[in-house]
Design a protein around this motif. Structure first.
Motif, PDB file in Angstrom:
ATOM      1  N   VAL A   1     -47.408  33.618   5.643  1.00  0.00           N
ATOM      2  CA  VAL A   1     -46.266  32.698   5.690  1.00  0.00           C
ATOM      3  C   VAL A   1     -45.541  32.561   4.355  1.00  0.00           C
ATOM      4  O   VAL A   1     -44.510  31.907   4.274  1.00  0.00           O
ATOM      5  N   ALA A   2     -46.077  33.158   3.300  1.00  0.00           N
ATOM      6  CA  ALA A   2     -45.453  33.067   1.977  1.00  0.00           C
ATOM      7  C   ALA A   2     -45.070  34.454   1.486  1.00  0.00           C
ATOM      8  O   ALA A   2     -45.760  35.437   1.772  1.00  0.00           O
ATOM      9  N   ASP A   3     -43.979  34.531   0.756  1.00  0.00           N
ATOM     10  CA  ASP A   3     -43.537  35.802   0.187  1.00  0.00           C
ATOM     11  C   ASP A   3     -44.317  36.148  -1.077  1.00  0.00           C
ATOM     12  O   ASP A   3     -44.467  37.315  -1.421  1.00  0.00           O
ATOM     13  N   GLU A   4     -44.783  35.122  -1.765  1.00  0.00           N
ATOM     14  CA  GLU A   4     -45.512  35.305  -3.019  1.00  0.00           C
ATOM     15  C   GLU A   4     -46.734  34.389  -3.002  1.00  0.00           C
ATOM     16  O   GLU A   4     -46.614  33.215  -2.658  1.00  0.00           O
ATOM     17  N   VAL A   5     -47.880  34.939  -3.371  1.00  0.00           N
ATOM     18  CA  VAL A   5     -49.107  34.143  -3.462  1.00  0.00           C
ATOM     19  C   VAL A   5     -49.577  34.179  -4.904  1.00  0.00           C
ATOM     20  O   VAL A   5     -49.766  35.253  -5.478  1.00  0.00           O
ATOM     21  N   VAL A   6     -49.761  32.992  -5.478  1.00  0.00           N
ATOM     22  CA  VAL A   6     -50.237  32.859  -6.856  1.00  0.00           C
ATOM     23  C   VAL A   6     -51.598  32.180  -6.801  1.00  0.00           C
ATOM     24  O   VAL A   6     -51.745  31.123  -6.178  1.00  0.00           O
ATOM     25  N   VAL A   7     -52.591  32.791  -7.428  1.00  0.00           N
ATOM     26  CA  VAL A   7     -53.933  32.218  -7.492  1.00  0.00           C
ATOM     27  C   VAL A   7     -54.163  31.761  -8.929  1.00  0.00           C
ATOM     28  O   VAL A   7     -54.009  32.542  -9.872  1.00  0.00           O
ATOM     29  N   VAL A   8     -54.517  30.484  -9.089  1.00  0.00           N
ATOM     30  CA  VAL A   8     -54.737  29.922 -10.419  1.00  0.00           C
ATOM     31  C   VAL A   8     -56.235  29.866 -10.698  1.00  0.00           C
ATOM     32  O   VAL A   8     -56.987  29.223  -9.960  1.00  0.00           O
ATOM     33  N   ALA A   9     -56.654  30.542 -11.752  1.00  0.00           N
ATOM     34  CA  ALA A   9     -58.057  30.571 -12.178  1.00  0.00           C
ATOM     35  C   ALA A   9     -58.249  29.611 -13.346  1.00  0.00           C
ATOM     36  O   ALA A   9     -57.295  29.250 -14.036  1.00  0.00           O
ATOM     37  N   ARG A  10     -59.491  29.232 -13.595  1.00  0.00           N
ATOM     38  CA  ARG A  10     -59.748  28.263 -14.672  1.00  0.00           C
ATOM     39  C   ARG A  10     -59.743  28.893 -16.065  1.00  0.00           C
ATOM     40  O   ARG A  10     -59.532  28.211 -17.054  1.00  0.00           O
ATOM     41  N   ASP A  11     -60.024  30.209 -16.154  1.00  0.00           N
ATOM     42  CA  ASP A  11     -60.037  30.866 -17.455  1.00  0.00           C
ATOM     43  C   ASP A  11     -59.816  32.369 -17.257  1.00  0.00           C
ATOM     44  O   ASP A  11     -59.713  32.845 -16.125  1.00  0.00           O
ATOM     45  N   ASP A  12     -59.751  33.091 -18.358  1.00  0.00           N
ATOM     46  CA  ASP A  12     -59.475  34.529 -18.286  1.00  0.00           C
ATOM     47  C   ASP A  12     -60.574  35.311 -17.568  1.00  0.00           C
ATOM     48  O   ASP A  12     -60.293  36.271 -16.858  1.00  0.00           O
ATOM     49  N   ASP A  13     -61.834  34.903 -17.759  1.00  0.00           N
ATOM     50  CA  ASP A  13     -62.941  35.600 -17.101  1.00  0.00           C
ATOM     51  C   ASP A  13     -62.851  35.479 -15.581  1.00  0.00           C
ATOM     52  O   ASP A  13     -62.988  36.463 -14.856  1.00  0.00           O
ATOM     53  N   GLN A  14     -62.613  34.269 -15.098  1.00  0.00           N
ATOM     54  CA  GLN A  14     -62.494  34.079 -13.664  1.00  0.00           C
ATOM     55  C   GLN A  14     -61.247  34.798 -13.134  1.00  0.00           C
ATOM     56  O   GLN A  14     -61.284  35.388 -12.054  1.00  0.00           O
ATOM     57  N   ALA A  15     -60.177  34.780 -13.897  1.00  0.00           N
ATOM     58  CA  ALA A  15     -58.949  35.469 -13.478  1.00  0.00           C
ATOM     59  C   ALA A  15     -59.195  36.959 -13.295  1.00  0.00           C
ATOM     60  O   ALA A  15     -58.725  37.565 -12.331  1.00  0.00           O
ATOM     61  N   GLU A  16     -59.946  37.542 -14.199  1.00  0.00           N
ATOM     62  CA  GLU A  16     -60.247  38.975 -14.094  1.00  0.00           C
ATOM     63  C   GLU A  16     -61.063  39.272 -12.838  1.00  0.00           C
ATOM     64  O   GLU A  16     -60.811  40.254 -12.142  1.00  0.00           O
ATOM     65  N   ARG A  17     -62.052  38.438 -12.541  1.00  0.00           N
ATOM     66  CA  ARG A  17     -62.840  38.609 -11.311  1.00  0.00           C
ATOM     67  C   ARG A  17     -61.960  38.479 -10.075  1.00  0.00           C
ATOM     68  O   ARG A  17     -62.091  39.248  -9.125  1.00  0.00           O
ATOM     69  N   LEU A  18     -61.057  37.518 -10.093  1.00  0.00           N
ATOM     70  CA  LEU A  18     -60.177  37.298  -8.944  1.00  0.00           C
ATOM     71  C   LEU A  18     -59.210  38.463  -8.746  1.00  0.00           C
ATOM     72  O   LEU A  18     -58.933  38.857  -7.614  1.00  0.00           O
ATOM     73  N   ARG A  19     -58.706  39.016  -9.828  1.00  0.00           N
ATOM     74  CA  ARG A  19     -57.772  40.152  -9.722  1.00  0.00           C
ATOM     75  C   ARG A  19     -58.415  41.334  -8.992  1.00  0.00           C
ATOM     76  O   ARG A  19     -57.750  42.047  -8.262  1.00  0.00           O
TER      77      ARG A  19
END
Length: 74
Positions: A43-61
């Motif tokens: 239902v969204a054209d863009e999905v943004v996931v907010v992580a708590r820090d760079d380490d978690q962001a890398e895992r999420l990517r």
């Protein structure tokens, strides 16, 4: 051209109550974050996931390459 619909998923919790990070819990072979991004992406054209820090962001990517993942350290 229609308006761009964006959705933001906050995935940066510490998971103290459940004992681990909820985003990476698996149900039927799919992590919660993968399923959430999939459903929201319908239902969204863009999905943004907010992580708590760079380490978690890398895992999420690695788990949700179709979403934009950003780190927001507290």
């Amino acid at each position: 051209m229609g308006a761009l619909r964006s959705s933001v998923i906050l995935a940066g919790g510490a998971g103290r109550r459940i004992g681990s990070q909820k985003a990476f819990l698996e149900f039927f072979g799919v992590t919660m974050i993968e399923r959430t991004v999939e459903v929201v992406g319908e239902v969204a054209d863009e999905v943004v996931v907010v992580a708590r820090d760079d380490d978690q962001a890398e895992r999420l990517r690695k788990v949700v390459p179709g979403a934009r993942v950003v780190a927001h350290p507290c």
